[in-house]
Design a protein around this motif. Structure first.
Motif, PDB file in Angstrom:
ATOM      1  N   TYR A 112       0.832  -1.208   0.000  1.00  0.00           N
ATOM      2  CA  TYR A 112       0.000   0.000   0.000  1.00  0.00           C
ATOM      3  C   TYR A 112       0.868   1.261   0.000  1.00  0.00           C
ATOM      4  N   GLY A 113       1.955   1.257   0.779  1.00  0.00           N
ATOM      5  CA  GLY A 113       2.853   2.402   0.782  1.00  0.00           C
ATOM      6  C   GLY A 113       3.519   2.598  -0.565  1.00  0.00           C
ATOM      7  N   THR A 114       3.931   1.502  -1.182  1.00  0.00           N
ATOM      8  CA  THR A 114       4.568   1.584  -2.500  1.00  0.00           C
ATOM      9  C   THR A 114       3.591   2.114  -3.539  1.00  0.00           C
ATOM     10  N   LEU A 115       2.360   1.634  -3.500  1.00  0.00           N
ATOM     11  CA  LEU A 115       1.365   2.107  -4.471  1.00  0.00           C
ATOM     12  C   LEU A 115       1.079   3.596  -4.290  1.00  0.00           C
ATOM     13  N   ALA A 116       0.968   4.034  -3.045  1.00  0.00           N
ATOM     14  CA  ALA A 116       0.725   5.464  -2.788  1.00  0.00           C
ATOM     15  C   ALA A 116       1.880   6.305  -3.315  1.00  0.00           C
ATOM     16  N   ALA A 117       3.112   5.805  -3.131  1.00  0.00           N
ATOM     17  CA  ALA A 117       4.274   6.530  -3.638  1.00  0.00           C
ATOM     18  C   ALA A 117       4.292   6.536  -5.163  1.00  0.00           C
ATOM     19  N   LEU A 118       4.014   5.385  -5.778  1.00  0.00           N
ATOM     20  CA  LEU A 118       4.061   5.291  -7.237  1.00  0.00           C
ATOM     21  C   LEU A 118       3.025   6.191  -7.904  1.00  0.00           C
ATOM     22  N   ARG A 119       1.842   6.319  -7.294  1.00  0.00           N
ATOM     23  CA  ARG A 119       0.808   7.181  -7.883  1.00  0.00           C
ATOM     24  C   ARG A 119       1.307   8.615  -8.025  1.00  0.00           C
ATOM     25  N   ARG A 120       2.195   9.008  -7.156  1.00  0.00           N
ATOM     26  CA  ARG A 120       2.707  10.381  -7.169  1.00  0.00           C
ATOM     27  C   ARG A 120       4.044  10.491  -7.909  1.00  0.00           C
TER      28      ARG A 120
ATOM     29  N   LEU B  86       8.392  -5.434  -9.241  1.00  0.00           N
ATOM     30  CA  LEU B  86       8.315  -3.997  -9.505  1.00  0.00           C
ATOM     31  C   LEU B  86       9.601  -3.478 -10.149  1.00  0.00           C
ATOM     32  N   PHE B  87      10.757  -4.014  -9.736  1.00  0.00           N
ATOM     33  CA  PHE B  87      12.009  -3.641 -10.398  1.00  0.00           C
ATOM     34  C   PHE B  87      11.885  -3.802 -11.909  1.00  0.00           C
ATOM     35  N   THR B  88      11.383  -4.960 -12.311  1.00  0.00           N
ATOM     36  CA  THR B  88      11.321  -5.259 -13.743  1.00  0.00           C
ATOM     37  C   THR B  88      10.326  -4.354 -14.463  1.00  0.00           C
ATOM     38  N   GLU B  89       9.244  -4.005 -13.801  1.00  0.00           N
ATOM     39  CA  GLU B  89       8.254  -3.121 -14.425  1.00  0.00           C
ATOM     40  C   GLU B  89       8.814  -1.717 -14.616  1.00  0.00           C
ATOM     41  N   LEU B  90       9.536  -1.224 -13.621  1.00  0.00           N
ATOM     42  CA  LEU B  90      10.141   0.107 -13.744  1.00  0.00           C
ATOM     43  C   LEU B  90      11.196   0.110 -14.847  1.00  0.00           C
ATOM     44  N   LEU B  91      11.966  -0.975 -14.952  1.00  0.00           N
ATOM     45  CA  LEU B  91      12.947  -1.079 -16.032  1.00  0.00           C
ATOM     46  C   LEU B  91      12.259  -1.111 -17.394  1.00  0.00           C
ATOM     47  N   HIS B  92      11.205  -1.895 -17.491  1.00  0.00           N
ATOM     48  CA  HIS B  92      10.475  -1.996 -18.764  1.00  0.00           C
ATOM     49  C   HIS B  92       9.948  -0.644 -19.214  1.00  0.00           C
ATOM     50  N   ASP B  93       9.460   0.132 -18.259  1.00  0.00           N
ATOM     51  CA  ASP B  93       8.858   1.426 -18.583  1.00  0.00           C
ATOM     52  C   ASP B  93       9.897   2.532 -18.755  1.00  0.00           C
ATOM     53  N   GLY B  94      11.155   2.219 -18.499  1.00  0.00           N
ATOM     54  CA  GLY B  94      12.182   3.265 -18.565  1.00  0.00           C
ATOM     55  C   GLY B  94      11.975   4.348 -17.530  1.00  0.00           C
TER      56      GLY B  94
ATOM     57  N   ARG C 199      13.057   5.098  -8.572  1.00  0.00           N
ATOM     58  CA  ARG C 199      14.016   4.085  -8.147  1.00  0.00           C
ATOM     59  C   ARG C 199      13.521   3.341  -6.912  1.00  0.00           C
ATOM     60  N   LEU C 200      13.848   2.060  -6.882  1.00  0.00           N
ATOM     61  CA  LEU C 200      13.453   1.184  -5.787  1.00  0.00           C
ATOM     62  C   LEU C 200      14.702   0.523  -5.223  1.00  0.00           C
ATOM     63  N   CYS C 201      14.807   0.472  -3.900  1.00  0.00           N
ATOM     64  CA  CYS C 201      15.940  -0.191  -3.254  1.00  0.00           C
ATOM     65  C   CYS C 201      15.448  -0.957  -2.037  1.00  0.00           C
ATOM     66  N   ILE C 202      16.040  -2.124  -1.802  1.00  0.00           N
ATOM     67  CA  ILE C 202      15.722  -2.919  -0.618  1.00  0.00           C
ATOM     68  C   ILE C 202      16.957  -2.985   0.267  1.00  0.00           C
ATOM     69  N   VAL C 203      16.790  -2.693   1.544  1.00  0.00           N
ATOM     70  CA  VAL C 203      17.887  -2.775   2.510  1.00  0.00           C
ATOM     71  C   VAL C 203      17.610  -3.966   3.424  1.00  0.00           C
ATOM     72  N   GLN C 204      18.450  -4.990   3.327  1.00  0.00           N
ATOM     73  CA  GLN C 204      18.253  -6.218   4.106  1.00  0.00           C
ATOM     74  C   GLN C 204      19.009  -6.096   5.425  1.00  0.00           C
ATOM     75  N   LEU C 205      18.244  -6.073   6.518  1.00  0.00           N
ATOM     76  CA  LEU C 205      18.826  -5.808   7.840  1.00  0.00           C
ATOM     77  C   LEU C 205      19.190  -7.087   8.586  1.00  0.00           C
ATOM     78  N   PRO C 206      20.162  -6.987   9.501  1.00  0.00           N
ATOM     79  CA  PRO C 206      20.438  -8.043  10.467  1.00  0.00           C
ATOM     80  C   PRO C 206      19.557  -7.856  11.695  1.00  0.00           C
ATOM     81  N   ALA C 207      19.911  -8.518  12.793  1.00  0.00           N
ATOM     82  CA  ALA C 207      19.203  -8.310  14.058  1.00  0.00           C
ATOM     83  C   ALA C 207      19.518  -6.912  14.591  1.00  0.00           C
ATOM     84  N   VAL C 208      18.483  -6.215  15.051  1.00  0.00           N
ATOM     85  CA  VAL C 208      18.642  -4.830  15.494  1.00  0.00           C
ATOM     86  C   VAL C 208      18.033  -4.678  16.895  1.00  0.00           C
TER      87      VAL C 208
END
Length: 345
Positions: free
Chosen positions: A120-128, A169-177, A181-190
């Motif tokens: 839902y957060g991603t969709l709200a961001a993408l709409r804008r 979503l990465f692939t869709e953004l690439l397809h559309d040119g 930008r989308l990035c994933i940050v993979q965290l350890p134990a915090v």
């Protein structure tokens, strides 16, 4: 996207833990920040911290499992501060429990917040962002998106789902040119407060699986990722090892986490009988960014430093390799001269 003055940022799960630390890190740049979470006490405290640092903040009590509420929050941020530059999906809930003791409602709730909240957060961001052809979405992920562990089946499944959604979503953004930008940050134990308020059926007090990092380390990684052209960022050697183990020897990894995963997620202290949890409603109060494991948490990650300076490290490796090759060649030439002199003396 380079950093601009007064970036407009949205952070979900902003009231505590990693989200609170992310808010503080963005506040250092005088950002204008939309604060989304359920806990009003924590949100108000976060707002005061942002304003004390010279930024601006908008408190938006929001349950991210409600798509309409997330959309309203996004509109409110843009009405107050202008176009959103960076959207950080971070809100989560979990349950510490063997899967067979969990209820369907608990699985549904964790999925709705920890996975669908990201959608839902991603969709709200993408709409804008898509019509403007700019903006960054950062998904706060986990090593558990690759390597699941016992007693957190719903959370691990949600993190796997976030990864699958984001890869598509990465692939869709690439397809559309698209320049979004989308990035994933993979965290350890915090070291976050979640271990004192996650719904738990464990006999002992829950803890993050060591090694444990301070939330500021995670926050620095997220803000760094928001301003770099990275598809994915791993934080901590423990994250790298978990992902590598799953790729190289998944059955061996199964046996390892089956053996150590129960004790590693619990301290020696018995669980508190009156423990509150935040699965269905926030725990009142301002809980800050840190949990109860400051004495054991690391304030720095060597792996992240290497990742952040990878171009410098790569150049150093090339230079060292060249010098090593030169040294070997010199030794070989010296040896040949010695042989020549010995033979023809």
């Amino acid at each position: 996207m380079g950093m601009r003055n007064h970036e407009v940022v949205v952070v979900t799960g902003a009231s505590a833990g990693v989200g609170r630390a992310i808010v503080r890190e963005f506040a250092k740049t005088n950002a204008r920040i939309g604060l989304l979470a359920r806990g009003v006490d924590g949100l108000e405290a976060a707002r005061r911290e942002v304003e004390a640092a010279g930024g601006q903040a908008l408190v938006l009590p929001t349950d991210v499992s409600d798509a309409d509420a997330v959309e309203r929050a996004a509109s409110a941020v843009e009405e107050a501060f202008g176009p959103i530059d960076i959207w950080v999906n971070n809100a989560m809930v979990s349950v510490f429990s063997p899967a067979h003791l969990m209820t369907p409602a608990e699985f549904k709730r964790v999925t709705e917040v920890t996975y669908l909240g990201y959608v839902y957060g991603t969709l709200a961001a993408l709409r804008r962002m898509r019509p403007r052809d700019r903006g960054v979405i950062v998904q706060v992920g986990s090593a558990l998106a690759y390597r699941s562990i016992p007693l957190q089946s719903a959370y691990c499944a949600a993190k796997h789902a976030v990864m699958g959604f984001s890869e598509a979503l990465f692939t869709e953004l690439l397809h559309d040119g698209s320049n979004v930008r989308l990035c994933i940050v993979q965290l350890p134990a915090v070291n976050t407060p979640q271990f004192d308020w996650v719904l738990s059926r464990l006999p002992r007090r829950p803890q993050p699986v060591p090694p444990i990092f301070q939330p500021e380390v995670a926050a620095e990684a997220v803000v760094f990722a928001a301003h770099q052209d990275r598809r994915e960022l791993y934080l901590g050697f423990s994250t790298v090892k978990a992902i590598a183990a799953e790729r190289i020897a998944p059955r061996l990894a199964d046996r390892y986490v089956a053996h150590m995963g129960y004790d590693a997620q619990q301290t020696d202290e018995p669980a508190h009988p009156d423990r509150k949890n935040n699965l269905w409603a926030p725990v009142p109060g301002d809980h800050g960014a840190h949990g109860a494991f400051d004495a054991r948490a690391r304030p720095w990650s060597a792996q992240f430093w290497l990742s952040k300076h990878r171009e410098l490290v790569a150049a150093g490796v090339v230079v060292a390799g060249s010098l090593l090759g030169l040294s070997i060649a010199q030794r070989k030439r010296s040896a040949r001269r010695s042989v020549f002199r010995a033979v023809f003396h």
